[in-house]
Design a protein around this motif. Sequence first.
Motif, PDB file in Angstrom:
ATOM      1  N   PRO A 181      34.403  34.063  46.897  1.00  0.00           N
ATOM      2  CA  PRO A 181      33.503  33.880  45.749  1.00  0.00           C
ATOM      3  C   PRO A 181      33.032  35.195  45.119  1.00  0.00           C
ATOM      4  CG  PRO A 181      32.320  33.521  47.806  1.00  0.00           C
ATOM      5  CD  PRO A 181      33.759  33.679  48.169  1.00  0.00           C
ATOM      6  N   ASP A 182      33.153  36.308  45.824  1.00  0.00           N
ATOM      7  CA  ASP A 182      32.637  37.572  45.297  1.00  0.00           C
ATOM      8  C   ASP A 182      33.615  38.238  44.333  1.00  0.00           C
ATOM      9  OD1 ASP A 182      30.124  37.685  46.855  1.00  0.00           O
ATOM     10  OD2 ASP A 182      31.514  37.704  48.552  1.00  0.00           O
ATOM     11  N   VAL A 183      34.875  38.275  44.700  1.00  0.00           N
ATOM     12  CA  VAL A 183      35.908  38.876  43.850  1.00  0.00           C
ATOM     13  C   VAL A 183      37.225  38.145  44.066  1.00  0.00           C
ATOM     14  CG1 VAL A 183      37.310  40.930  43.398  1.00  0.00           C
ATOM     15  CG2 VAL A 183      34.876  41.191  43.841  1.00  0.00           C
ATOM     16  N   MET A 184      37.830  37.721  42.972  1.00  0.00           N
ATOM     17  CA  MET A 184      39.184  37.157  43.048  1.00  0.00           C
ATOM     18  C   MET A 184      39.771  37.237  41.642  1.00  0.00           C
ATOM     19  SD  MET A 184      41.111  34.369  42.167  1.00  0.00           S
ATOM     20  CE  MET A 184      42.235  33.147  42.679  1.00  0.00           C
ATOM     21  N   TYR A 185      40.838  38.019  41.478  1.00  0.00           N
ATOM     22  CA  TYR A 185      41.462  38.127  40.167  1.00  0.00           C
ATOM     23  C   TYR A 185      42.945  38.455  40.344  1.00  0.00           C
ATOM     24  CZ  TYR A 185      40.784  43.195  40.876  1.00  0.00           C
ATOM     25  OH  TYR A 185      40.791  44.473  41.396  1.00  0.00           O
ATOM     26  N   GLN A 186      43.720  38.144  39.315  1.00  0.00           N
ATOM     27  CA  GLN A 186      45.144  38.471  39.370  1.00  0.00           C
ATOM     28  C   GLN A 186      45.303  39.976  39.318  1.00  0.00           C
ATOM     29  OE1 GLN A 186      47.915  36.130  36.999  1.00  0.00           O
ATOM     30  NE2 GLN A 186      49.178  37.957  36.656  1.00  0.00           N
ATOM     31  N   CYS A 229      41.519  39.857  46.401  1.00  0.00           N
ATOM     32  CA  CYS A 229      40.426  38.994  46.841  1.00  0.00           C
ATOM     33  C   CYS A 229      39.444  39.795  47.690  1.00  0.00           C
ATOM     34  CB  CYS A 229      40.960  37.835  47.677  1.00  0.00           C
ATOM     35  SG  CYS A 229      42.187  36.819  46.833  1.00  0.00           S
ATOM     36  N   GLY A 230      38.163  39.593  47.449  1.00  0.00           N
ATOM     37  CA  GLY A 230      37.145  40.262  48.237  1.00  0.00           C
ATOM     38  C   GLY A 230      35.999  39.333  48.579  1.00  0.00           C
ATOM     39  N   ARG A 231      35.484  39.496  49.773  1.00  0.00           N
ATOM     40  CA  ARG A 231      34.369  38.637  50.218  1.00  0.00           C
ATOM     41  C   ARG A 231      33.387  39.459  51.029  1.00  0.00           C
ATOM     42  NH1 ARG A 231      35.316  32.796  53.059  1.00  0.00           N
ATOM     43  NH2 ARG A 231      33.511  32.704  54.427  1.00  0.00           N
ATOM     44  N   ILE A 232      32.123  39.326  50.707  1.00  0.00           N
ATOM     45  CA  ILE A 232      31.058  39.954  51.492  1.00  0.00           C
ATOM     46  C   ILE A 232      30.796  39.074  52.706  1.00  0.00           C
ATOM     47  CG2 ILE A 232      28.667  40.737  51.514  1.00  0.00           C
ATOM     48  CD1 ILE A 232      28.875  40.965  48.436  1.00  0.00           C
ATOM     49  N   VAL A 233      30.898  39.659  53.877  1.00  0.00           N
ATOM     50  CA  VAL A 233      30.691  38.920  55.115  1.00  0.00           C
ATOM     51  C   VAL A 233      29.265  39.121  55.624  1.00  0.00           C
ATOM     52  CG1 VAL A 233      31.503  38.589  57.493  1.00  0.00           C
ATOM     53  CG2 VAL A 233      33.149  39.130  55.678  1.00  0.00           C
ATOM     54  N   ASP A 234      28.783  40.344  55.597  1.00  0.00           N
ATOM     55  CA  ASP A 234      27.425  40.678  56.035  1.00  0.00           C
ATOM     56  C   ASP A 234      26.663  41.176  54.803  1.00  0.00           C
ATOM     57  OD1 ASP A 234      25.097  41.856  56.967  1.00  0.00           O
ATOM     58  OD2 ASP A 234      26.057  42.880  58.654  1.00  0.00           O
ATOM     59  N   THR A 260      28.880  43.332  42.233  1.00  0.00           N
ATOM     60  CA  THR A 260      29.989  42.912  43.094  1.00  0.00           C
ATOM     61  C   THR A 260      30.961  42.004  42.363  1.00  0.00           C
ATOM     62  OG1 THR A 260      28.711  41.026  43.902  1.00  0.00           O
ATOM     63  CG2 THR A 260      28.571  43.063  45.168  1.00  0.00           C
ATOM     64  N   ASN A 261      30.583  41.523  41.148  1.00  0.00           N
ATOM     65  CA  ASN A 261      31.490  40.696  40.376  1.00  0.00           C
ATOM     66  C   ASN A 261      32.466  41.535  39.548  1.00  0.00           C
ATOM     67  OD1 ASN A 261      30.515  38.162  41.188  1.00  0.00           O
ATOM     68  ND2 ASN A 261      28.767  38.369  39.809  1.00  0.00           N
TER      69      ASN A 261
END
Length: 301
Positions: free
Chosen positions: A90-95, A267-272, A287-288
Amino acid sequence: MFGYSSENYLKSLSHAGVVQRLPDCGGHVLVRDISRSNLSEAVGMYPFFCCKNWNKLSGDIDQLSGIVSLCLVTDPFGDFETDSLKACFPDVMYQFKCHYVVDLRDDLSQFVSGHHQRNARKALRSVTVREVDNSGDFVATWTSLYENLKRRHRISGIAEFSETSFELQLRVPGVRVFEAVHGSDRLGAVIWYLDGSRAYYHLGAWTDLGYEMRASFAVFWESLTRFRDEGILSVGLGAGSGAEERSDGLTRFKSGWSNRRKPVYFCGRIVDHDSYHQLTSTNSRSTNEPFFPAYRSPERR
């Protein structure tokens, strides 16, 4: 396991971090330290992230501990829906790029560019292409070829492979190596990884004479012809150099062999979240925005 999912290949990347298995989806990530902190992050394997069950990836990420963030680039042949991928990241996803693909069900002579076919024919008049029977014995030769590639293109980071890395990569199940020779001169070679009905272009490297004699065109033509005859259906060639599409030599070379394109996604996701925002507290980037993780932004270096 074959190709990029094999144990030998995973071990070959140990110089870049600690390999951690994601048990439910069947993929792997590299865990590495975040500079100037006592924290760690995870990144996808090089050159892209592969897994058996993309629907299980989100649950595996939820179970990661001691990790601030995860980022990866998807397998061009990954079996996922983009909506599901967006929900997982949900934080980053783009072609990110489009990879060039060869669909070998079509006739090579009908879609390979005329420029490439002419160069291949010309090269094959003086260049012999042969498959390396025992790729494990090819390590010293390949390492020398790759050193020339590193010098020409200033390769650094995770792709700055050592001879130890290549000892493992050349013993990966499904590896195929084709080399070009002229008399007693070895002009260069290409490493492919086969996995089922697919082949992936891994690396290619050439001597100065190999570039002069257009040996790469001969090797690619012979490799693709052999794969077609063996029943391989699709070949992934990767993308051009750099983060943005441009008309450089590598892009022209790969596009000239391909008749399909497949997107890959960053793709990127913040875990903590607490640790992430602590690391980025002095950075105004959202972060977007495309740069992820933000604490690695050039503004913070």
